[in-house]
Design a protein around this motif. Structure first.
Motif, PDB file in Angstrom:
ATOM      1  N   PRO A 181      19.852 -24.878  35.677  1.00 10.52           N
ATOM      2  CA  PRO A 181      19.857 -26.010  34.756  1.00 10.52           C
ATOM      3  C   PRO A 181      19.755 -25.535  33.307  1.00 10.52           C
ATOM      4  O   PRO A 181      19.172 -24.491  33.016  1.00 10.52           O
ATOM      5  N   VAL A 182      20.368 -26.286  32.433  1.00 10.80           N
ATOM      6  CA  VAL A 182      20.361 -25.964  31.012  1.00 10.80           C
ATOM      7  C   VAL A 182      19.613 -27.064  30.274  1.00 10.80           C
ATOM      8  O   VAL A 182      19.908 -28.244  30.448  1.00 10.80           O
ATOM      9  N   ALA A 183      18.635 -26.665  29.483  1.00 10.17           N
ATOM     10  CA  ALA A 183      17.883 -27.630  28.684  1.00 10.17           C
ATOM     11  C   ALA A 183      18.795 -28.177  27.586  1.00 10.17           C
ATOM     12  O   ALA A 183      19.655 -27.459  27.076  1.00 10.17           O
ATOM     13  N   PRO A 184      18.637 -29.458  27.232  1.00  6.73           N
ATOM     14  CA  PRO A 184      19.513 -30.049  26.219  1.00  6.73           C
ATOM     15  C   PRO A 184      19.583 -29.271  24.912  1.00  6.73           C
ATOM     16  O   PRO A 184      20.632 -29.204  24.285  1.00  6.73           O
ATOM     17  N   ASP A 185      18.477 -28.648  24.512  1.00 12.68           N
ATOM     18  CA  ASP A 185      18.497 -27.909  23.253  1.00 12.68           C
ATOM     19  C   ASP A 185      19.238 -26.573  23.388  1.00 12.68           C
ATOM     20  O   ASP A 185      19.451 -25.879  22.399  1.00 12.68           O
ATOM     21  N   GLU A 186      19.637 -26.205  24.621  1.00 10.42           N
ATOM     22  CA  GLU A 186      20.373 -24.961  24.827  1.00 10.42           C
ATOM     23  C   GLU A 186      21.885 -25.166  24.842  1.00 10.42           C
ATOM     24  O   GLU A 186      22.640 -24.211  24.936  1.00 10.42           O
ATOM     25  N   PHE A 187      22.351 -26.420  24.778  1.00 11.84           N
ATOM     26  CA  PHE A 187      23.782 -26.668  24.743  1.00 11.84           C
ATOM     27  C   PHE A 187      24.358 -26.118  23.440  1.00 11.84           C
ATOM     28  O   PHE A 187      23.778 -26.294  22.373  1.00 11.84           O
ATOM     29  N   PRO A 188      25.501 -25.456  23.532  1.00 13.84           N
ATOM     30  CA  PRO A 188      26.086 -24.914  22.299  1.00 13.84           C
ATOM     31  C   PRO A 188      26.597 -26.021  21.392  1.00 13.84           C
ATOM     32  O   PRO A 188      27.023 -27.073  21.859  1.00 13.84           O
ATOM     33  N   THR A 189      26.547 -25.764  20.106  1.00 12.81           N
ATOM     34  CA  THR A 189      27.073 -26.716  19.132  1.00 12.81           C
ATOM     35  C   THR A 189      28.596 -26.729  19.232  1.00 12.81           C
ATOM     36  O   THR A 189      29.205 -25.866  19.865  1.00 12.81           O
ATOM     37  N   GLY A 190      29.220 -27.702  18.587  1.00 14.32           N
ATOM     38  CA  GLY A 190      30.683 -27.764  18.577  1.00 14.32           C
ATOM     39  C   GLY A 190      31.284 -26.493  18.016  1.00 14.32           C
ATOM     40  O   GLY A 190      32.281 -25.976  18.528  1.00 14.32           O
ATOM     41  N   GLU A 191      30.679 -25.946  16.971  1.00  9.29           N
ATOM     42  CA  GLU A 191      31.167 -24.712  16.366  1.00  9.29           C
ATOM     43  C   GLU A 191      31.057 -23.546  17.342  1.00  9.29           C
ATOM     44  O   GLU A 191      31.972 -22.729  17.469  1.00  9.29           O
ATOM     45  N   GLU A 192      29.941 -23.465  18.069  1.00  9.37           N
ATOM     46  CA  GLU A 192      29.745 -22.402  19.048  1.00  9.37           C
ATOM     47  C   GLU A 192      30.736 -22.542  20.202  1.00  9.37           C
ATOM     48  O   GLU A 192      31.293 -21.555  20.675  1.00  9.37           O
ATOM     49  N   GLN A 193      30.975 -23.771  20.653  1.00  5.47           N
ATOM     50  CA  GLN A 193      31.954 -23.990  21.718  1.00  5.47           C
ATOM     51  C   GLN A 193      33.338 -23.530  21.274  1.00  5.47           C
ATOM     52  O   GLN A 193      34.064 -22.893  22.035  1.00  5.47           O
TER      53      GLN A 193
END
Length: 101
Positions: free
Chosen positions: A81-93
């Motif tokens: 599972p990935v914590a919400p704060d670990e989702f990459p930003t649009g720039e990182e994606q």
């Protein structure tokens, strides 16, 4: 027997047990899962290399009334599972997409 073959055989046995517990045939289950009944039979016999696609595993879980996590684990797929704060930003994606092969 290789480890992959053993895992495939164990996963196939697991699926066959689930199917037989519901009293259903390969022909009855296969259309719900989105695969041909011969292919589902090959999966149950451990003749397919690697685990089925996640969509097929998810459908198998739904058809047999099992948790998706359980079916994935039995297939040898680890989900973290990935914590919400670990989702990459649009720039990182975007960066990841640009450097992916």
């Amino acid at each position: 027997m290789t480890e992959k073959r053993q895992r495939a055989t164990a996963f196939g046995d697991y699926l066959k047990e689930l199917r037989e517990a519901t009293g259903r045939s390969l022909r009855a289950v296969a259309p719900e899962v989105g695969v041909s009944f011969p292919h589902l039979g090959r999966i149950e016999r451990g003749e397919v290399r690697g685990p089925p696609p996640m969509t097929v595993l998810s459908r198998l879980a739904a058809v047999y009334g099992r948790p998706v996590e359980e079916v994935f684990e039995r297939a040898g797929i680890q989900i973290q599972p990935v914590a919400p704060d670990e989702f990459p930003t649009g720039e990182e994606q975007f960066r990841r997409l640009m450097i992916s092969p």
